[in-house]
Scaffold this motif. Structure first.
Motif, PDB file in Angstrom:
ATOM      1  N   LEU A 100       0.841  -1.202   0.000  1.00  0.00           N
ATOM      2  CA  LEU A 100       0.000   0.000   0.000  1.00  0.00           C
ATOM      3  C   LEU A 100       0.874   1.248   0.000  1.00  0.00           C
ATOM      4  CD1 LEU A 100      -2.767   1.352   0.113  1.00  0.00           C
ATOM      5  CD2 LEU A 100      -2.696   1.109   2.613  1.00  0.00           C
ATOM      6  N   THR A 101       1.915   1.253   0.798  1.00  0.00           N
ATOM      7  CA  THR A 101       2.835   2.390   0.837  1.00  0.00           C
ATOM      8  C   THR A 101       3.456   2.636  -0.534  1.00  0.00           C
ATOM      9  OG1 THR A 101       3.323   1.985   3.178  1.00  0.00           O
ATOM     10  CG2 THR A 101       4.922   3.309   1.940  1.00  0.00           C
ATOM     11  N   THR A 102       3.906   1.587  -1.187  1.00  0.00           N
ATOM     12  CA  THR A 102       4.519   1.708  -2.516  1.00  0.00           C
ATOM     13  C   THR A 102       3.520   2.260  -3.528  1.00  0.00           C
ATOM     14  OG1 THR A 102       6.063  -0.092  -2.050  1.00  0.00           O
ATOM     15  CG2 THR A 102       5.627   0.388  -4.373  1.00  0.00           C
ATOM     16  N   ASN A 103       2.302   1.763  -3.478  1.00  0.00           N
ATOM     17  CA  ASN A 103       1.275   2.226  -4.420  1.00  0.00           C
ATOM     18  C   ASN A 103       0.911   3.692  -4.196  1.00  0.00           C
ATOM     19  OD1 ASN A 103       1.067  -0.185  -5.841  1.00  0.00           O
ATOM     20  ND2 ASN A 103      -0.504  -0.996  -4.486  1.00  0.00           N
ATOM     21  N   LEU A 104       0.741   4.088  -2.953  1.00  0.00           N
ATOM     22  CA  LEU A 104       0.407   5.479  -2.659  1.00  0.00           C
ATOM     23  C   LEU A 104       1.592   6.393  -2.974  1.00  0.00           C
ATOM     24  CD1 LEU A 104      -1.692   5.121   0.618  1.00  0.00           C
ATOM     25  CD2 LEU A 104      -2.513   5.381  -1.737  1.00  0.00           C
ATOM     26  N   GLN A 105       2.803   5.906  -2.734  1.00  0.00           N
ATOM     27  CA  GLN A 105       4.004   6.676  -3.063  1.00  0.00           C
ATOM     28  C   GLN A 105       4.097   6.930  -4.565  1.00  0.00           C
ATOM     29  OE1 GLN A 105       6.260   8.215  -1.111  1.00  0.00           O
ATOM     30  NE2 GLN A 105       7.558   8.849  -2.807  1.00  0.00           N
ATOM     31  N   ALA A 106       3.727   5.942  -5.378  1.00  0.00           N
ATOM     32  CA  ALA A 106       3.748   6.108  -6.839  1.00  0.00           C
ATOM     33  C   ALA A 106       2.807   7.230  -7.266  1.00  0.00           C
ATOM     34  CB  ALA A 106       3.371   4.793  -7.525  1.00  0.00           C
ATOM     35  N   VAL A 107       1.652   7.299  -6.644  1.00  0.00           N
ATOM     36  CA  VAL A 107       0.701   8.371  -6.954  1.00  0.00           C
ATOM     37  C   VAL A 107       1.250   9.704  -6.450  1.00  0.00           C
ATOM     38  CG1 VAL A 107      -1.635   9.254  -6.559  1.00  0.00           C
ATOM     39  CG2 VAL A 107      -1.272   6.792  -6.918  1.00  0.00           C
TER      40      VAL A 107
ATOM     41  N   ALA B  90      -3.213  19.902  -7.953  1.00  0.00           N
ATOM     42  CA  ALA B  90      -2.150  18.899  -7.833  1.00  0.00           C
ATOM     43  C   ALA B  90      -1.416  19.068  -6.506  1.00  0.00           C
ATOM     44  CB  ALA B  90      -1.169  19.005  -9.003  1.00  0.00           C
ATOM     45  N   ARG B  91      -1.156  20.300  -6.118  1.00  0.00           N
ATOM     46  CA  ARG B  91      -0.481  20.563  -4.844  1.00  0.00           C
ATOM     47  C   ARG B  91      -1.350  20.121  -3.663  1.00  0.00           C
ATOM     48  NH1 ARG B  91      -0.251  23.922  -0.924  1.00  0.00           N
ATOM     49  NH2 ARG B  91      -1.850  25.330  -1.688  1.00  0.00           N
ATOM     50  N   LEU B  92      -2.631  20.466  -3.727  1.00  0.00           N
ATOM     51  CA  LEU B  92      -3.546  20.066  -2.656  1.00  0.00           C
ATOM     52  C   LEU B  92      -3.718  18.548  -2.603  1.00  0.00           C
ATOM     53  CD1 LEU B  92      -6.289  22.819  -3.066  1.00  0.00           C
ATOM     54  CD2 LEU B  92      -4.648  22.593  -1.189  1.00  0.00           C
ATOM     55  N   PHE B  93      -3.816  17.900  -3.779  1.00  0.00           N
ATOM     56  CA  PHE B  93      -3.971  16.448  -3.829  1.00  0.00           C
ATOM     57  C   PHE B  93      -2.736  15.755  -3.266  1.00  0.00           C
ATOM     58  CE2 PHE B  93      -6.996  16.582  -7.781  1.00  0.00           C
ATOM     59  CZ  PHE B  93      -7.982  17.182  -7.012  1.00  0.00           C
ATOM     60  N   ALA B  94      -1.552  16.268  -3.594  1.00  0.00           N
ATOM     61  CA  ALA B  94      -0.311  15.679  -3.070  1.00  0.00           C
ATOM     62  C   ALA B  94      -0.295  15.783  -1.552  1.00  0.00           C
ATOM     63  CB  ALA B  94       0.914  16.368  -3.683  1.00  0.00           C
ATOM     64  N   ASP B  95      -0.682  16.931  -1.039  1.00  0.00           N
ATOM     65  CA  ASP B  95      -0.693  17.119   0.407  1.00  0.00           C
ATOM     66  C   ASP B  95      -1.702  16.197   1.074  1.00  0.00           C
ATOM     67  OD1 ASP B  95       0.325  18.615   2.710  1.00  0.00           O
ATOM     68  OD2 ASP B  95      -1.718  19.430   2.838  1.00  0.00           O
ATOM     69  N   GLU B  96      -2.895  16.097   0.495  1.00  0.00           N
ATOM     70  CA  GLU B  96      -3.917  15.210   1.067  1.00  0.00           C
ATOM     71  C   GLU B  96      -3.443  13.760   1.072  1.00  0.00           C
ATOM     72  OE1 GLU B  96      -8.592  13.879   0.423  1.00  0.00           O
ATOM     73  OE2 GLU B  96      -7.798  15.565  -0.732  1.00  0.00           O
ATOM     74  N   LEU B  97      -2.813  13.345  -0.012  1.00  0.00           N
ATOM     75  CA  LEU B  97      -2.338  11.965  -0.103  1.00  0.00           C
ATOM     76  C   LEU B  97      -1.201  11.710   0.880  1.00  0.00           C
ATOM     77  CD1 LEU B  97      -2.615   9.238  -1.478  1.00  0.00           C
ATOM     78  CD2 LEU B  97      -1.006  10.064  -3.223  1.00  0.00           C
ATOM     79  N   ALA B  98      -0.262  12.639   0.982  1.00  0.00           N
ATOM     80  CA  ALA B  98       0.853  12.471   1.928  1.00  0.00           C
ATOM     81  C   ALA B  98       0.339  12.402   3.363  1.00  0.00           C
ATOM     82  CB  ALA B  98       1.855  13.605   1.766  1.00  0.00           C
TER      83      ALA B  98
ATOM     84  N   HIS C 296      -5.185   1.209  -8.160  1.00  0.00           N
ATOM     85  CA  HIS C 296      -6.464   1.365  -7.465  1.00  0.00           C
ATOM     86  C   HIS C 296      -6.970   0.085  -6.805  1.00  0.00           C
ATOM     87  CE1 HIS C 296     -10.811   1.293  -7.007  1.00  0.00           C
ATOM     88  NE2 HIS C 296     -10.636   2.531  -6.575  1.00  0.00           N
ATOM     89  N   ASP C 297      -7.034  -1.006  -7.547  1.00  0.00           N
ATOM     90  CA  ASP C 297      -7.631  -2.228  -6.993  1.00  0.00           C
ATOM     91  C   ASP C 297      -6.841  -2.760  -5.800  1.00  0.00           C
ATOM     92  OD1 ASP C 297      -9.658  -2.038  -8.823  1.00  0.00           O
ATOM     93  OD2 ASP C 297      -8.902  -3.627 -10.133  1.00  0.00           O
TER      94      ASP C 297
ATOM     95  N   LEU D 100      -8.517   8.454  -4.033  1.00  0.00           N
ATOM     96  CA  LEU D 100      -8.054   8.347  -5.420  1.00  0.00           C
ATOM     97  C   LEU D 100      -9.203   8.587  -6.401  1.00  0.00           C
ATOM     98  CD1 LEU D 100      -5.576   5.327  -5.337  1.00  0.00           C
ATOM     99  CD2 LEU D 100      -5.084   7.766  -5.079  1.00  0.00           C
ATOM    100  N   HIS D 101     -10.406   8.102  -6.069  1.00  0.00           N
ATOM    101  CA  HIS D 101     -11.578   8.321  -6.935  1.00  0.00           C
ATOM    102  C   HIS D 101     -11.788   9.811  -7.194  1.00  0.00           C
ATOM    103  CE1 HIS D 101     -13.583   4.305  -5.643  1.00  0.00           C
ATOM    104  NE2 HIS D 101     -12.837   4.130  -6.714  1.00  0.00           N
ATOM    105  N   GLY D 102     -11.743  10.596  -6.140  1.00  0.00           N
ATOM    106  CA  GLY D 102     -11.935  12.035  -6.271  1.00  0.00           C
ATOM    107  C   GLY D 102     -10.863  12.676  -7.142  1.00  0.00           C
ATOM    108  N   PHE D 103      -9.620  12.243  -6.945  1.00  0.00           N
ATOM    109  CA  PHE D 103      -8.517  12.770  -7.756  1.00  0.00           C
ATOM    110  C   PHE D 103      -8.717  12.405  -9.227  1.00  0.00           C
ATOM    111  CE2 PHE D 103      -5.192  12.262  -4.079  1.00  0.00           C
ATOM    112  CZ  PHE D 103      -5.835  13.225  -3.336  1.00  0.00           C
ATOM    113  N   ILE D 104      -9.068  11.165  -9.487  1.00  0.00           N
ATOM    114  CA  ILE D 104      -9.258  10.704 -10.862  1.00  0.00           C
ATOM    115  C   ILE D 104     -10.349  11.527 -11.555  1.00  0.00           C
ATOM    116  CG2 ILE D 104     -10.139   8.782 -12.276  1.00  0.00           C
ATOM    117  CD1 ILE D 104      -8.641   6.892 -10.278  1.00  0.00           C
ATOM    118  N   ALA D 105     -11.466  11.703 -10.881  1.00  0.00           N
ATOM    119  CA  ALA D 105     -12.578  12.441 -11.481  1.00  0.00           C
ATOM    120  C   ALA D 105     -12.148  13.857 -11.863  1.00  0.00           C
ATOM    121  CB  ALA D 105     -13.777  12.476 -10.533  1.00  0.00           C
ATOM    122  N   LYS D 106     -11.446  14.538 -10.983  1.00  0.00           N
ATOM    123  CA  LYS D 106     -11.050  15.919 -11.244  1.00  0.00           C
ATOM    124  C   LYS D 106      -9.982  15.984 -12.345  1.00  0.00           C
ATOM    125  CE  LYS D 106     -11.424  20.269 -10.583  1.00  0.00           C
ATOM    126  NZ  LYS D 106     -12.656  20.965 -10.919  1.00  0.00           N
TER     127      LYS D 106
END
Length: 165
Positions: free
Chosen positions: A7-14, A51-59, A114-115, A128-134
């Motif tokens: 999970l860490t690797t996958n989220l890090q890739a995003v 993109a900046r806000l999404f990166a912060d939310e994901l981190a 995602h899966d 991730l769904h929200g990010f993808i849609a935007k």
């Protein structure tokens, strides 16, 4: 909950793709020239901010899962899947092509992981769904600059008569 290594690797890739989107978006924003410059320049501001806000939310989500996000320039450069943005002044038409490719690359990364993310942490998958849609919406809107219309506008014969009544 503590994130697994997968999970860490996958989220890090995003995360690295989102950071790179922000950085390359700034490069495009500063160096775009040509027809419809102002509209694209302003639209890039919106993409960059998200993109900046999404990166912060994901981190921050990663930290909530006790994972350690890595946003250092070396980690981003070595881990991103985004194509490089060219140096120098770039015409709006070419900028559109590059920005759409960048947006699509980030979305592809999210769809690729995602899966696996959803299996372990549906909450992160929802993010991730929200990010993808935007980002898909931005891709469509930016790409519309380079698409030719397929309809021709025909003025109805009685339009002048209707307007004068």
């Amino acid at each position: 909950m503590k994130a697994s290594e997968e999970l860490t690797t996958n989220l890090q890739a995003v995360l690295v793709d989102m950071i790179e989107l922000h950085l390359q978006g700034k490069q495009a924003h500063w160096n775009v020239v040509g027809k419809n410059f102002r509209d694209l320049h302003l639209q890039l501001d919106e993409i960059i901010e998200d993109a900046r806000l999404f990166a912060d939310e994901l981190a921050e989500r990663m930290r909530a899962l006790q994972a350690v996000p890595d946003g250092r320039s070396l980690a981003v450069a070595n881990g991103t899947s985004l194509p490089p943005f060219p140096a120098g002044l770039v015409d709006t038409r070419d900028t559109v092509t590059h920005v759409v490719a960048m947006l699509d690359a980030v979305v592809k990364t999210m769809r690729d992981v995602h899966d696996q993310v959803d299996e372990e942490d549906p909450t992160s998958a929802d993010i991730l769904h929200g990010f993808i849609a935007k980002l898909e919406q931005y891709s469509w809107m930016v790409n519309a600059e380079n698409i030719s219309a397929t309809a021709s506008v025909v003025t109805p014969e009685n339009s002048n008569q209707e307007a004068t009544r």
